[in-house]
Motif scaffolding. Structure first.
Motif, mmCIF file in Angstrom:
data_model
loop_
_atom_site.group_PDB
_atom_site.id
_atom_site.type_symbol
_atom_site.label_atom_id
_atom_site.label_comp_id
_atom_site.label_asym_id
_atom_site.label_seq_id
_atom_site.Cartn_x
_atom_site.Cartn_y
_atom_site.Cartn_z
ATOM 1 N N ASP A 12 0.700 -1.039 -0.026
ATOM 2 C CA ASP A 12 -0.026 -0.073 0.110
ATOM 3 C C ASP A 12 0.967 1.262 0.063
ATOM 4 O O ASP A 12 2.104 1.142 -0.017
ATOM 5 N N GLU A 18 -0.411 -5.224 1.071
ATOM 6 C CA GLU A 18 -1.822 -5.171 0.837
ATOM 7 C C GLU A 18 -2.621 -6.413 1.631
ATOM 8 O O GLU A 18 -2.126 -7.346 1.851
ATOM 9 N N THR A 58 3.294 -0.138 -6.542
ATOM 10 C CA THR A 58 2.645 -0.950 -5.605
ATOM 11 C C THR A 58 3.314 -2.338 -5.601
ATOM 12 O O THR A 58 3.057 -3.055 -4.657
#
Length: 103
Positions: A12, A18, A58
């Motif tokens: 994140d 994540e 990411t």
């Protein structure tokens, strides 16, 4: 071409893993991406378009039918799997719809 796209979770904005590890999108289905401004919707679409391989901000990975996309396919602009329209379209078109369609 392929039947599903798998998005393998990355990190994140704060660099933490994540909460979702894998997300699979199936051919022929319709999906909506919703969230607050700055929540990462556009980045998710960009990762899919780029067929990310841990090489985006990411650190996500995109698989096509559970396989890493061939670099030749991944790097060819003619093989993009996402058509993205920006939410920041800064133009004004001053013409009738009929004239626009004729154009």
């Amino acid at each position: 071409m392929f039947n599903k796209i798998t998005i393998k979770g990355g990190t994140d904005k704060s660099g933490q893993p994540e909460k979702i590890n894998d997300l699979t999108i199936h051919k022929g289905q319709i999906y909506s991406i919703v969230g607050f401004t700055g929540s990462g919707k556009s980045q998710l679409i960009a990762d899919i378009e780029q067929m990310a391989q841990h090489d985006t901000i990411t650190r996500r990975q995109i698989l096509l039918d559970d396989q890493v996309p061939d670099p030749e396919i991944r790097n060819d602009p003619g093989n993009k799997i996402v058509a993205q329209l920006s939410q920041n379209m800064g133009f004004i078109l001053d013409m009738e719809v009929r004239d626009f369609l004729m154009l």
